[in-house]
Write an enzyme that holds these catalytic residues in place. Structure first.
Site, PDB file in Angstrom:
ATOM      1  N   HIS A  40       1.001  -1.270  -0.048  1.00 46.72           N
ATOM      2  CA  HIS A  40      -0.122  -0.021   0.037  1.00 46.72           C
ATOM      3  C   HIS A  40       0.874   1.085   0.068  1.00 46.72           C
ATOM      4  O   HIS A  40       1.998   1.244   0.259  1.00 46.72           O
ATOM      5  CB  HIS A  40      -0.864  -0.151   1.225  1.00 46.72           C
ATOM      6  N   ASP A  64       0.970   4.985   2.180  1.00 47.23           N
ATOM      7  CA  ASP A  64       0.201   5.279   3.439  1.00 47.23           C
ATOM      8  C   ASP A  64      -0.978   6.469   3.042  1.00 47.23           C
ATOM      9  O   ASP A  64      -0.834   7.237   2.188  1.00 47.23           O
ATOM     10  CB  ASP A  64       1.134   5.869   4.175  1.00 47.23           C
ATOM     11  N   HIS A 107       4.802   0.170   0.034  1.00 44.06           N
ATOM     12  CA  HIS A 107       5.516  -0.731   0.923  1.00 44.06           C
ATOM     13  C   HIS A 107       4.592  -1.803   1.598  1.00 44.06           C
ATOM     14  O   HIS A 107       3.463  -1.572   1.508  1.00 44.06           O
ATOM     15  CB  HIS A 107       6.225   0.210   1.898  1.00 44.06           C
ATOM     16  N   ARG A 132       5.732   5.987  13.472  1.00 40.49           N
ATOM     17  CA  ARG A 132       5.497   6.621  12.198  1.00 40.49           C
ATOM     18  C   ARG A 132       5.001   7.864  12.283  1.00 40.49           C
ATOM     19  O   ARG A 132       3.989   8.003  12.694  1.00 40.49           O
ATOM     20  CB  ARG A 132       4.495   5.633  11.329  1.00 40.49           C
TER      21      ARG A 132
HETATM   22  C1  SIN Z   1       3.596   0.984   7.389  1.00 40.61           C
HETATM   23  O1  SIN Z   1       3.624   2.095   7.514  1.00 40.61           O
HETATM   24  O2  SIN Z   1       2.833   0.558   6.554  1.00 40.61           O
HETATM   25  C2  SIN Z   1       4.281   0.021   8.285  1.00 40.61           C
HETATM   26  C3  SIN Z   1       5.533  -0.603   7.971  1.00 40.61           C
HETATM   27  C4  SIN Z   1       6.158  -1.170   8.949  1.00 40.61           C
HETATM   28  O3  SIN Z   1       5.650  -1.563  10.224  1.00 40.61           O
HETATM   29  O4  SIN Z   1       7.339  -1.911   8.522  1.00 40.61           O
END
Ligand code: SIN
Length: 280
Positions: free
Chosen positions: A103, A105, A255, A271
């Site tokens: 996806h 973000d 990612h 994040r």
């Molecule tokens: C994300 O921002 O989707 C999470 C990525 C992760 O936890 O490695």
């Protein structure tokens, strides 16, 4: 002048020799702001960031968004969304199993995130890698006739759809959370607002359907584009170390987090998510 090395032949750099913990590194951060448009993903290892410094660095990229799942904004700073399998006093400190699908973000809002800054607070010794794929490379490698076919298509992105699949074992979204995340429609091919470069804008689970086509054709096309988008040749696998900071451009990458032995190891990731503009 930043000292860098490539992470992948087509996108992503590691920047060496930076200590972003000090406010006098703001000029270096501003250089990262400029470089992310060009490289799509930047890794800086060995950082020791306070939560406040993480937020301050992130703000140099733009305004910050707050996640709809407020129960995981547990650091005292609402700009930080915690991803974790750790519980404290019987409560999860972060969202576990978040992003275990490909996806970009916050693609499920009308003005999706421009970029994210993910900081590794505590990581397992094995597993829990994050995969990143360049959607510029994915689009540019499609045959010309496929590029022409998808150029003006749109897709519906659905947070409720994703949540129902990813977290089927949890309490459903509240009415307030649903109201904050109605389905939205975005182009399947988007233009980078700074560089003008085109990229594929798809994704697993969050992208509910491609519009304007018969249902079976739309479903086959979405599956084919999702498969193509995450081909090995467009993908970089990151093995996390504590203190890594990765900054990525959500406008031209996807990612996917990967599993780990979550009953054995702890993982705590912080994040921040930078506001973006409507895709075109
Ligand atoms: C994300 O921002 O989707 C999470 C990525 C992760 O936890 O490695």
């Amino acid at each position: 002048m930043l000292q860098t090395r490539p992470l992948h032949a087509g996108f992503g750099i590691e920047v060496l020799g930076l200590d972003l913990s000090a406010p006098d590194s703001d000029a270096a951060v501003d250089e990262l702001v400029r470089q992310v448009d060009r490289h799509s993903l930047i890794l800086v290892r060995g950082q020791a960031l306070s939560n406040q410094r993480h937020v301050d660095i992130s703000r140099r990229f733009g305004d910050l968004m707050t996640h709809v799942l407020k129960q995981f904004l547990t650091t005292g700073l609402p700009e930080i969304y915690v991803l974790s399998n750790v519980t404290e006093d019987g409560k999860p400190i972060g969202n576990h199993k978040e992003g275990w699908n490909w996806h970009s973000d916050l693609s499920y809002v009308a003005e999706p995130s421009m970029g994210s800054l993910l900081y590794a607070v505590e990581v397992p010794p094995e597993g829990a890698d994050t995969l990143f794929a360049s959607m510029h490379l994915a689009y540019e490698s499609l045959p010309a006739e496929t590029q022409a076919r998808i150029r003006n298509l749109t897709a519906t992105h659905s947070y409720a759809g994703y949540y129902g699949k990813a977290f089927a074992d949890r309490a459903p979204l509240t009415e307030e959370q649903k109201a904050r995340t109605p389905d939205v429609v975005h182009p399947v091919v988007r233009t980078h607002p700074v560089t003008g470069r085109l990229s594929l804008y798809v994704g697993q689970d969050i992208v509910k359907q491609i519009n304007d086509l018969p249902a079976d054709e739309a479903e086959t096309l979405l599956a084919a584009l999702n498969r193509h988008a995450i081909s090995d040749e467009f993908t970089y696998r990151h093995k996390w170390q504590q203190g890594d900071l990765i900054i990525w451009d959500n406008r031209c990458t996807m990612h996917c987090a990967t599993p780990y032995e979550d009953t054995r190891y702890r993982r705590i990731m912080h994040r921040t998510t930078v506001a973006g503009t409507r895709p075109f």
